[in-house]
Each structure stands twice: as structure tokens, then as C-alpha cells.
Design a protein around this motif. Sequence first.
Motif, PDB file in Angstrom:
ATOM      1  N   HIS A 661       0.804  -1.224   0.000  1.00 48.03           N
ATOM      2  CA  HIS A 661       0.000   0.000   0.000  1.00 48.03           C
ATOM      3  C   HIS A 661       0.837   1.274   0.000  1.00 48.03           C
ATOM      4  N   ALA A 662       2.163   1.174   0.181  1.00 51.43           N
ATOM      5  CA  ALA A 662       2.980   2.373   0.410  1.00 51.43           C
ATOM      6  C   ALA A 662       2.892   3.363  -0.748  1.00 51.43           C
ATOM      7  N   GLY A 663       3.045   2.900  -1.975  1.00 53.35           N
ATOM      8  CA  GLY A 663       2.957   3.801  -3.122  1.00 53.35           C
ATOM      9  C   GLY A 663       1.583   4.425  -3.256  1.00 53.35           C
ATOM     10  N   MET A 664       0.548   3.613  -3.030  1.00 51.73           N
ATOM     11  CA  MET A 664      -0.814   4.132  -3.109  1.00 51.73           C
ATOM     12  C   MET A 664      -1.047   5.204  -2.051  1.00 51.73           C
ATOM     13  N   PHE A 665      -0.509   5.012  -0.842  1.00 47.69           N
ATOM     14  CA  PHE A 665      -0.675   6.021   0.202  1.00 47.69           C
ATOM     15  C   PHE A 665       0.047   7.323  -0.161  1.00 47.69           C
ATOM     16  N   VAL A 666       1.197   7.223  -0.825  1.00 47.31           N
ATOM     17  CA  VAL A 666       1.867   8.448  -1.294  1.00 47.31           C
ATOM     18  C   VAL A 666       0.971   9.165  -2.300  1.00 47.31           C
ATOM     19  N   ARG A 667       0.365   8.413  -3.200  1.00 42.93           N
ATOM     20  CA  ARG A 667      -0.534   9.025  -4.180  1.00 42.93           C
ATOM     21  C   ARG A 667      -1.763   9.629  -3.502  1.00 42.93           C
ATOM     22  N   MET A 668      -2.261   8.991  -2.443  1.00 44.16           N
ATOM     23  CA  MET A 668      -3.403   9.545  -1.721  1.00 44.16           C
ATOM     24  C   MET A 668      -3.016  10.840  -1.025  1.00 44.16           C
ATOM     25  N   PHE A 669      -1.786  10.929  -0.538  1.00 43.46           N
ATOM     26  CA  PHE A 669      -1.330  12.187   0.050  1.00 43.46           C
ATOM     27  C   PHE A 669      -1.304  13.283  -1.018  1.00 43.46           C
ATOM     28  N   THR A 670      -0.821  12.960  -2.202  1.00 46.01           N
ATOM     29  CA  THR A 670      -0.803  13.935  -3.299  1.00 46.01           C
ATOM     30  C   THR A 670      -2.219  14.426  -3.603  1.00 46.01           C
ATOM     31  N   LEU A 671      -3.167  13.521  -3.516  1.00 41.98           N
ATOM     32  CA  LEU A 671      -4.555  13.833  -3.844  1.00 41.98           C
ATOM     33  C   LEU A 671      -5.239  14.639  -2.745  1.00 41.98           C
ATOM     34  N   THR A 672      -4.950  14.300  -1.469  1.00 40.62           N
ATOM     35  CA  THR A 672      -5.709  14.861  -0.343  1.00 40.62           C
ATOM     36  C   THR A 672      -4.911  15.802   0.546  1.00 40.62           C
ATOM     37  N   ARG A 673      -3.574  15.728   0.487  1.00 35.78           N
ATOM     38  CA  ARG A 673      -2.668  16.443   1.402  1.00 35.78           C
ATOM     39  C   ARG A 673      -2.867  16.009   2.846  1.00 35.78           C
ATOM     40  N   ASP A 674      -3.397  14.841   3.059  1.00 35.09           N
ATOM     41  CA  ASP A 674      -3.566  14.264   4.396  1.00 35.09           C
ATOM     42  C   ASP A 674      -2.251  13.594   4.792  1.00 35.09           C
ATOM     43  N   SER A 675      -1.557  14.172   5.770  1.00 35.17           N
ATOM     44  CA  SER A 675      -0.217  13.703   6.121  1.00 35.17           C
ATOM     45  C   SER A 675      -0.203  12.295   6.683  1.00 35.17           C
ATOM     46  N   LEU A 676      -1.347  11.801   7.197  1.00 40.37           N
ATOM     47  CA  LEU A 676      -1.357  10.436   7.738  1.00 40.37           C
ATOM     48  C   LEU A 676      -0.979   9.423   6.661  1.00 40.37           C
ATOM     49  N   PHE A 677      -1.441   9.630   5.442  1.00 38.46           N
ATOM     50  CA  PHE A 677      -1.101   8.707   4.358  1.00 38.46           C
ATOM     51  C   PHE A 677       0.413   8.680   4.122  1.00 38.46           C
ATOM     52  N   LEU A 678       1.025   9.843   4.061  1.00 38.35           N
ATOM     53  CA  LEU A 678       2.454   9.911   3.778  1.00 38.35           C
ATOM     54  C   LEU A 678       3.269   9.332   4.938  1.00 38.35           C
ATOM     55  N   ASN A 679       2.896   9.672   6.160  1.00 42.59           N
ATOM     56  CA  ASN A 679       3.617   9.140   7.316  1.00 42.59           C
ATOM     57  C   ASN A 679       3.494   7.629   7.414  1.00 42.59           C
ATOM     58  N   MET A 680       2.318   7.116   7.098  1.00 42.10           N
ATOM     59  CA  MET A 680       2.138   5.662   7.136  1.00 42.10           C
ATOM     60  C   MET A 680       2.953   4.973   6.048  1.00 42.10           C
ATOM     61  N   ALA A 681       3.009   5.569   4.863  1.00 42.31           N
ATOM     62  CA  ALA A 681       3.800   4.986   3.775  1.00 42.31           C
ATOM     63  C   ALA A 681       5.272   4.903   4.167  1.00 42.31           C
ATOM     64  N   ARG A 682       5.812   5.993   4.702  1.00 43.75           N
ATOM     65  CA  ARG A 682       7.231   6.037   5.052  1.00 43.75           C
ATOM     66  C   ARG A 682       7.538   5.161   6.263  1.00 43.75           C
ATOM     67  N   ALA A 683       6.625   5.121   7.222  1.00 44.07           N
ATOM     68  CA  ALA A 683       6.850   4.282   8.402  1.00 44.07           C
ATOM     69  C   ALA A 683       6.908   2.809   8.032  1.00 44.07           C
ATOM     70  N   ALA A 684       6.146   2.412   7.024  1.00 45.35           N
ATOM     71  CA  ALA A 684       6.161   1.011   6.581  1.00 45.35           C
ATOM     72  C   ALA A 684       7.390   0.682   5.762  1.00 45.35           C
ATOM     73  N   ALA A 685       7.813   1.626   4.928  1.00 45.41           N
ATOM     74  CA  ALA A 685       8.849   1.329   3.937  1.00 45.41           C
ATOM     75  C   ALA A 685      10.270   1.490   4.452  1.00 45.41           C
ATOM     76  N   LEU A 686      10.486   2.450   5.344  1.00 43.41           N
ATOM     77  CA  LEU A 686      11.851   2.859   5.679  1.00 43.41           C
ATOM     78  C   LEU A 686      12.308   2.304   7.027  1.00 43.41           C
ATOM     79  N   GLY A 687      13.607   2.016   7.130  1.00 42.39           N
ATOM     80  CA  GLY A 687      14.206   1.624   8.401  1.00 42.39           C
ATOM     81  C   GLY A 687      13.769   0.280   8.919  1.00 42.39           C
ATOM     82  N   ARG A 688      13.449  -0.648   8.036  1.00 41.79           N
ATOM     83  CA  ARG A 688      12.964  -1.968   8.451  1.00 41.79           C
ATOM     84  C   ARG A 688      14.042  -3.050   8.302  1.00 41.79           C
ATOM     85  N   ASP A 689      15.279  -2.667   8.509  1.00 39.61           N
ATOM     86  CA  ASP A 689      16.401  -3.596   8.305  1.00 39.61           C
ATOM     87  C   ASP A 689      16.331  -4.818   9.210  1.00 39.61           C
TER      88      ASP A 689
END
Length: 849
Positions: A661-689
Amino acid sequence: MQLKRYIIPTLLCSLLHLAAAAQSRVRLESSALRLQWEKTAKGYELKQLSVKQGAGWASQASPSGEYTLLYSATQPSREPAPVYNAKGAKINFPESIYRYIIPLWKELTSPVQLNIAGEALHFYPSAATGGQGRAQVFTAENNRATVTATWAIDPAYPADVTVSVTLKAKTDGYFSMATPTLATFASNGFTWAGIPGYFQSNAIEKDFIKAAVYMQGIPDKPILVRDRAASTLSPFIQGKNRVTLAVIPQPGTTRDPWEDSVKTQTVWKLGLSLMNRKGELTPTLYRPVLGQQGSALKQGETVEFSFRYTLQHADWYSVYQHAINDIYRFADFLPLKSTARSLTDRILAMHRYVTNDSTSLWRTEDFNGMKIGAQAYLGGVYGSEKDAMKNSDYGAMWMLAGIMNDDVLQQTRLPYARNFKLQQQVTAPGFFNGAAAGQYYLSKSKRFTEEWGPYVEPVATTYYMLMDAGNILLFNPADTAMKRVLTHAADRLLAWMGKDGKWQVAYDHATRAPMFTEVEDLRPTFYGLLIAYKILKRPQYLEAAKKGADWYVRNAVDKGRFLGVCGDTRFVPDFATGQSVQALLELYEVTGLQRYRTAAVKAAQLYTTSVYTHPVPSNTVKKVNGVERKDWEISQAGLSFEHGGTFGSANYRGPILLASHAGMFVRMFTLTRDSLFLNMARAAALGRDAFVDPATGVASYYWDVMNKGAGPYPHHAWWQIGWITDYLLAEAELRSGGKVKFPRGFITPKVGPHQSYGFAPGMVNGTPAELLLRQGLIHTTSPYLDYYCAINREKKKLFFILLNNDDAPLRTTMQANYAAIPVTPANAGTAFRVEIPPYGIQVIDINYR
């Protein structure tokens, strides 16, 4: 003199009466809330509850203030209790084949979870102390316990009332304290209610299976659910007056899924419900849970419970975001993270993995005179003798083969994966002609089969025929055999669609009779016809896609009722809900009809409830398989469910690392400017080593196995290549303001909404360019530098698209090895200084000869 003697006692009496009246009333007030308790024969009852609405105040109907304490002298039974349907017949569920979910059914129907265990004591406080407008302290006492509760307005959030309850046992036994009933709602007096991760609906559902198992409607019983699959700890109810009431526990109240050195996912510390013990609609928490950790008390022992009510003239989503962002500080997670390995580096490592026959468990078999290829699948499959084979992400396979220009993939993978797809379709005339024969091929019995039974699902035709064939045709539009596959599949889907635009969940393979008729196909099956229209341009497919989508919006999105695609859990809601967001967005892009955009946003908001937002990540050091890890490294916060609810894998396994869902949430942020989508996308994708196998770059599927790699699911590497690419290119488009943009293909089957790329040129700063990636092309020492490349061979331009995936500025150097393409740069050197702001982008433009 006589008049004076009369006036003084009368005045004194009046003053005493006024003082007594004032003492019998207790108030808390803020700029947003007004609460008033009055002393009655029952105790201090909440008589007035008002919410600021614009310039005025609106009184909330049915305020209460009643407390509930559960008590049991002995530990409550954990044996399941009988459950009956509306006709009074005992419910026997699920069927014996569903071995993964039978233990969860037993838990769901235990007396504690049905909220029928123990003795329920209902009472009001007998005493109150405190000053006007300040914190108020209430006390109550019965033969089981003494209860003290301190209520106060949160100065930072005037719509929040914080409450701290202390229970002191007066006898030995098991205790559970419920949050007091602030106010109740009529069964027809709300527009939306939910417990994130469990329930989300606009109506009460009397069917126990639909409500309690499939999360389709609010249960008509005061069911208690576990914190382990509650994504956000905030039961809420939005009234018809657009006032939303929620109750939120203090951070740290719930279980820590990995408390120290072992998994503690199933420890039950907090119960959540949308009803009180009396069955009245009101958001409710219970702590401790009766019979669970911390509930056994000796006489004189105490337990404490802190939480807050929030009551706002706002919709449920705004109040839900308040819980996530303000109380559980979800956005603070990203600055905690550090990364040891870039996502691009993982793609390159997985490229090496999937091209190695041994590590990827690639196999070929002869079937119907054709060599078919797929990866071994060692998980559970109906009828399997550990001989199952599966391909997962055809879009990613064709994409990677093209952008890497890889001979191994192009010559030894794609031809046999294509043959697998050709053989996967039913070609015999009749009822199943054009449908998918099954997700898996069983080499010993030489047949295709579904995951968990001898049935055929219409959504499987969307997945394994139309999505996969559609993605292949984007890369190879002249493949006439694949076009026939697509056409026959679309016609089968058309034939199966009902007059109202819906499909059956499944058909029995032998009898053709509909199966699972107790639920509806609340999945984005319609998307297959949209694919058919986009490839074949036949209007009847678009009209059917719209008809199917309209039914889906009315019956799924608008009601918060969904169905999943995992057969082993009997289709409880899962990541298919996220796919519907992308499917509706694509339908909006094709038709321009606003109703699909609106539905996509609403579905995306609902899908955020499939993402954990707790516990609050920290730097606490823990041990994982003997390795020291900081708490944030293994945090569930930001990770999504495979499926949650009472029957989902999240209960035992936790969330998954496959963040489709990460890419879709980035696109939803672009559409809505709702930061929860962007924060959720990055929290899922980044720093998961901590979940990534160092050797292969493949992340584990389930959270609880940490970094064991692909395990029995080697085909998952393709899904990971697909979702990471989708995420990185969605970020590139967002950060560049649309100047770096590549066309997206179709959604991949099953696991979520990520899409394929590379079948057509995109644009980089006004120049057409094709995606490109090569082993060894770029070298950097910074794990925060993610990148993709693009090339325009006609204009002899090469682009390095660089992303800083950190919240701090990135200053590093990058080395380019042009021999990996190979090209010879006209002027540029091999070393580049890179300076990118936090979560920024830099594009390096190179001319070559």
C-alpha cells in the motif's frame, strides 16, 4: 426586631440551601466541553454533556457517568460458550478444514470475550471533591472494591477529558474496570462507529458471523476484542449530530508485542468494545481484562487505569487522527529511524536472488505438452504434497527483466512463466470457460488448484487472468495468445456478473453451485473488466466495470463491509480492501466521474485502520534471537495487517512487512494532502532492516519471524521488488511536483495495490525517458540515498533520480560506473556531490556520446 429575627434565619437557611445545591453539582468546563454531574439517590450522575458547535453549544443526548466493575471469585473459564443465530440455532463455525482459525473461534466465543463472564457491578460515585473547573475526584465503594477516579480537562486538547482510575480490592478475586459510560447512543442514532482493526460500519448487524468474524457491521452484543489486533486504540462512535465520542487509553496501557527477548503478542492487557456490559452503545475499554494478566488481586491490592475521552464536533476520521497523531505521536516515529540499507540496494539484491535457481526455488514442469515455470511454494495449499508452485507478481517480473535488460530473466523465466499463465486458464467449454483454474500448480497430481478448496472464485479470474495477462500485454501488446486469455477471462467475468453488478464469492468446482453464500463478494472484482477495457477498448467492459464498481461502493465502501482473498482464513477482510482504493482511482481517471474519486478517498481512510499505530516506538534495547535491537527497529507501528479482526493472522503473527500500500498512500497524500497517508507509507517502507535477510535483501513476510527472509514463500521477493519500486517512483513523482513521472501498469494480484512500471517511457524534467537499473551502475556509502535511473537513447541522455529517504539533509558522494550500461559520458565525470534536503529529490542529467 421581630422582622430582623425572621430575616436572618431565613437568609442563613437560603445560603445553606444554595451551598448544598452547589455541593451536589460538579462541573468541568473548557472552551470545547461542558460536563456537569448532579448528586442523586444513585450517586453522582452525569446530567449535562455539551459540545461546542460553532458559536453555540449542543447538548449530547443520554449522558450517564455510570461505572462498571467486573468481578469473579475464580478465574473465568476459557472454554468456548455456545453462540446462537437469530433463529435460536447453535452456530457451528468454522468448518473443520480451516485449521488456522479454529483456535481463534474458540477465543472469540469464550465467556470473557463474549463479555458474559463474572459478576457485573454498576454504580455511581458517592462522593466528589475538587474545585470549580479544576480536576474532580470521585469515589465509590461496594462490597468488592473501592474506586477513585480523577477527571480533568487536558489543557493541550480542550475537547479531551483525562481520567485516572484506581481500584482497591476489598476481597480476593479477579477484577476488571471498565471506562465509565460517558454517554450512550441509540441503535439508530449513529452514522459511523468502529474499533480500528476490528469494526467499521454505519449499522448494527445481528448476524454474529458477519459482525464478529467478517467485521461487516457493528455486533449487537457487547463483544470484547483484544488489543493485539486493534490497529489504533480508540473505539469511537459518530452520532447523527456529527459529534464523535472516542475513548483512548494512555500510551503504555496495552501489551508490548516484544516485551524483552521473546514474542509477547498474545498477552491481553486491554479489552475494547463498542458497548458497555448492559449492551448500550458507547465506546468502552476494560483494564485489566478479567482473568488475564494483572486481574488477580488480593485484598488491599490496587490497579490503575488511565485514559481519555475525546468528544468533538467532527467526523470519526478527524477524531481517529487525533488519537494517532496527538496521543500516540505517530509522526515522531520517523525521526527515530536509522537505516542500514537502501531500498534500491534491496531491489538489486533481490534481483540476484530471483535469478538464482537455487535460492529462488525456481522450477519447471511439463504440462499439456508445454514447459511451465514457477517458484516452489511450501506453505499450506489444498491437496498439496509439498509440490505446489506459484508465480506472484507478473508485472514485477516483466518490469525487472526490461529495466535490468537481464538475459536470465528474459530467456529462462519469462517464457515459462508465460506458459504457466496460458495453462492456468480453463479452456474447456462450459460454465468455467475463461476462468482461472487455480492459483497453484501441483506437480505430482499435475493440476491447478485453489488455495483452500475445490472451488472457483470470480475474483481469482480478475487476479490470475486479467491482472496478470493485462500486465504482460502492457510489455508485449502483440502477444495474441495472451490477448485471447484476457478476452476469454473478461467474457467469463461478464457472464458471471449479476444484474445488480455483483459476483458470487465462489462456485463449487463439481456442482457449480454458489459457495460461501452467507457473505457477499465485497472485493474489487470489477477491476478485471476495467483492465479488459483499457487493453481491448470495448465499451461493454467499461460499462460493466462501472456497474460492478457502483455496487461495490454502495455495499462495501459506504457500509464499511469488506471481504478478503485469503482462502486459508475463509476470506476475512484483508489487503484486498487496499486494492479497491487503487481500482477506484483508475476508474475515476478513465471516466472522470467524481463519485469514484470520493469512494477511493473514503476506502483509503478505512484502509488506514489496517495499519498499527501503537505501541509508541522508543529506543529501549531488546534482544531478538540473541541480537540487541532498539524497540523502534522491530516496532509494529506503521506496519499493515495481512488481516486483522478476530480471525486475522495479526492475532498470532502480528503485521506483515509486505507494504504493497505504500505507493498508493503516497498518491493519496498527493490527492488529499492528508499527512497520515504519507507518514504511514514512510513508516512502513523505511528503516525496516531488522526484518531483512542480509544475504538476499528479502524481508520476512510476518513480523514475528523477524529477519528469516522468504522462508516458505520465495515468490514473495517479486512482490517486494514490485512494491518498493512503486513506492520509490511515487515518492519521486510527489517530491518533483510531477516532473518525474512514469506510467503505471495494473495492480498485482492479491497482496495489495502496488503497480508495475517500465512498459512505456515516462517524463524526467520534460524529457521522455525509459526506466533503467543496473547492477554496479551507482555506488554510494549512504543508505539513505535511494535511486532509480532513466535513459533517452535517441537524445543520448541519462538521468540519475536520487531520493533522500531521511528527515535530515543528505550530503554524500556518488560514483557512477557507466560501463554497466554501457555509455560514454560527453563531459560528466564519475563522481558527484549529492546534497538533498530532508525527503527531497535531486535529478542528475548526463549527456553521453
